[in-house]
Design a protein around this motif. Structure first.
Motif, PDB file in Angstrom:
ATOM      1  N   PRO A   1       0.829  -1.215   0.000  1.00  0.00           N
ATOM      2  CA  PRO A   1       0.000   0.000   0.000  1.00  0.00           C
ATOM      3  C   PRO A   1       0.863   1.265   0.000  1.00  0.00           C
ATOM      4  CG  PRO A   1      -0.223  -1.250   2.053  1.00  0.00           C
ATOM      5  CD  PRO A   1       0.617  -2.058   1.152  1.00  0.00           C
ATOM      6  N   GLU A   2       0.275   2.317  -0.544  1.00  0.00           N
ATOM      7  CA  GLU A   2       0.996   3.596  -0.654  1.00  0.00           C
ATOM      8  C   GLU A   2       1.341   4.126   0.743  1.00  0.00           C
ATOM      9  OE1 GLU A   2      -1.471   6.455  -2.596  1.00  0.00           O
ATOM     10  OE2 GLU A   2      -0.250   8.099  -1.817  1.00  0.00           O
ATOM     11  N   PHE A   3       2.539   4.651   0.917  1.00  0.00           N
ATOM     12  CA  PHE A   3       2.892   5.312   2.178  1.00  0.00           C
ATOM     13  C   PHE A   3       3.896   6.423   1.901  1.00  0.00           C
ATOM     14  CE2 PHE A   3       6.192   2.185   1.677  1.00  0.00           C
ATOM     15  CZ  PHE A   3       7.321   2.769   2.218  1.00  0.00           C
ATOM     16  N   ARG A   4       3.966   7.374   2.805  1.00  0.00           N
ATOM     17  CA  ARG A   4       4.823   8.543   2.603  1.00  0.00           C
ATOM     18  C   ARG A   4       6.122   8.408   3.395  1.00  0.00           C
ATOM     19  NH1 ARG A   4       1.999  13.161   1.450  1.00  0.00           N
ATOM     20  NH2 ARG A   4       4.028  13.901   0.796  1.00  0.00           N
ATOM     21  N   ALA A   5       7.157   9.104   2.924  1.00  0.00           N
ATOM     22  CA  ALA A   5       8.448   9.069   3.617  1.00  0.00           C
ATOM     23  C   ALA A   5       8.367   9.864   4.917  1.00  0.00           C
ATOM     24  CB  ALA A   5       9.530   9.645   2.722  1.00  0.00           C
ATOM     25  N   LEU A   6       8.912   9.288   5.990  1.00  0.00           N
ATOM     26  CA  LEU A   6       8.938   9.998   7.281  1.00  0.00           C
ATOM     27  C   LEU A   6       9.999  11.094   7.273  1.00  0.00           C
ATOM     28  CD1 LEU A   6       8.770   7.271  10.075  1.00  0.00           C
ATOM     29  CD2 LEU A   6       7.099   9.035   9.625  1.00  0.00           C
ATOM     30  N   THR A   7      11.073  10.819   6.560  1.00  0.00           N
ATOM     31  CA  THR A   7      12.174  11.776   6.506  1.00  0.00           C
ATOM     32  C   THR A   7      12.286  12.325   5.091  1.00  0.00           C
ATOM     33  OG1 THR A   7      13.283  10.429   8.152  1.00  0.00           O
ATOM     34  CG2 THR A   7      14.627  12.086   7.060  1.00  0.00           C
ATOM     35  N   THR A   8      12.092  13.615   4.975  1.00  0.00           N
ATOM     36  CA  THR A   8      12.209  14.261   3.659  1.00  0.00           C
ATOM     37  C   THR A   8      13.215  15.401   3.757  1.00  0.00           C
ATOM     38  OG1 THR A   8      10.339  15.661   4.225  1.00  0.00           O
ATOM     39  CG2 THR A   8       9.861  13.726   2.887  1.00  0.00           C
ATOM     40  N   ILE A   9      13.479  16.039   2.634  1.00  0.00           N
ATOM     41  CA  ILE A   9      14.403  17.173   2.685  1.00  0.00           C
ATOM     42  C   ILE A   9      13.733  18.441   2.168  1.00  0.00           C
ATOM     43  CG2 ILE A   9      16.761  16.261   2.730  1.00  0.00           C
ATOM     44  CD1 ILE A   9      16.645  15.951  -0.228  1.00  0.00           C
ATOM     45  N   ASP A  10      14.119  19.522   2.789  1.00  0.00           N
ATOM     46  CA  ASP A  10      13.680  20.832   2.317  1.00  0.00           C
ATOM     47  C   ASP A  10      14.854  21.455   1.570  1.00  0.00           C
ATOM     48  OD1 ASP A  10      11.392  20.328   3.662  1.00  0.00           O
ATOM     49  OD2 ASP A  10      11.822  21.624   5.369  1.00  0.00           O
ATOM     50  N   LEU A  11      14.564  21.946   0.389  1.00  0.00           N
ATOM     51  CA  LEU A  11      15.622  22.555  -0.413  1.00  0.00           C
ATOM     52  C   LEU A  11      15.442  24.058  -0.415  1.00  0.00           C
ATOM     53  CD1 LEU A  11      17.911  22.343  -2.616  1.00  0.00           C
ATOM     54  CD2 LEU A  11      16.070  22.246  -4.281  1.00  0.00           C
TER      55      LEU A  11
END
Lengths: 163, 123
Positions: free
Chosen positions: A70-80
């Protein structure tokens, strides 16, 4: 002729500064990657301990989600962000798991997981912090190299015109 | 330092061996998007070079990925593709793996930077 010499002197002085900058940035990037490597080695050791407790195939790529999961989102992302000099700067952003879109990845390995898996998770998160810093240094290094190349070209053109 | 613009929520993708992928996914970087495309690839001894190349090129084209982490030994296999990437985004970072410690002399960006200190280039 004097103006030409002055221009070349200025370019050479700037090139010297940029060269030293690039050497410092290279050193910083290598150091950051070595620190990240240490954190990753710690994480790998804890993964190995978890495998010893849970079984060889219970902490492996088999537990990772696949295209059919199932679809899931990343817990850790980056802000540019782009600073005033046009340099790209990355920063980490972590979200809290909500068991719907944001799942704690530790749950892929079961509900009664050994503490070592949490230790491994923390160490890989630390490695990520160092790696993001290394990415920022790498961006600066690329920009410095670009400036050095541009100045070398200008120097070449000036020298050619005054021959 | 003033930051002029910010783009939030971009992904970190991983191309690596089993431990690297398990570790960083445990760290929370993994995602399966609406189109069921993962942002990671586990490379083992049976993975074809063309598969790694295709995956790397796919990650470069994706606009939701800003950083690609790739094990240095895997980057060595597809060095020509890694070297041909010149744009700042996505940033490609070569990272060590369990069996291959970090070697700065193989790093694409550092090799390019060191190349500038060639005595012939300095004139």
């Amino acid at each position: 002729m004097n103006e030409h010499t002055e221009n070349i002197d200025n370019i050479c002085a700037t090139l010297d500064k940029l060269t030293i900058d690039s050497l410092i940035l290279m050193q910083e990037e290598i150091e950051l990657k070595l620190i990240a490597e240490n954190a990753m080695i710690g994480g790998e050791t804890h993964l190995a301990k978890s495998r010893y407790i849970l079984g060889q195939n219970n902490v492996s790529s088999i537990q990772l989600p696949t295209e059919n999961s199932p679809e899931f989102r990343a817990l850790t992302t980056i802000d540019l962000s782009i600073d005033e000099f046009g340099l790209h700067q990355f920063s980490l952003e972590s979200k809290k798991p909500d068991n719907e879109n944001y799942i704690n990845p530790i749950k892929w390995f079961g509900y009664l997981t050994p503490q070592n898996l949490s230790f491994a998770q923390n160490l890989y998160r630390q490695a990520l912090q160092w790696i993001i810093q290394a990415a920022n240094i790498q961006c600066k290094l690329k920009e410095t190299c670009k400036q050095i190349n541009q100045l070398k070209q200008i120097k070449y053109i000036i020298n050619k015109e005054n021959k | 330092m003033a930051l002029h613009s910010a783009v939030k929520g971009k992904l970190i993708s991983v191309i690596g061996d089993e431990d690297t992928c398990v570790g960083f996914l445990l760290g929370g970087v993994g995602e399966i998007n609406k189109n069921r495309h993962p942002n990671f690839m586990v490379v083992d001894k049976n993975t074809a070079v063309s598969e790694i190349e295709d995956c790397f090129k796919r990650f470069i084209k994706r606009d939701d990925i800003d950083i690609i982490l790739i094990n240095q030994n895997i980057a060595e296999i597809i060095r020509h593709v890694v070297d041909s990437h010149n744009s700042p985004i996505p940033a490609i970072l070569e990272i060590p793996s369990k069996d291959h410690p970090y070697d700065s002399s193989k790093d694409s960006i550092l090799r390019r930077a060191k190349g500038m200190f060639n005595p012939d280039e300095m004139n």
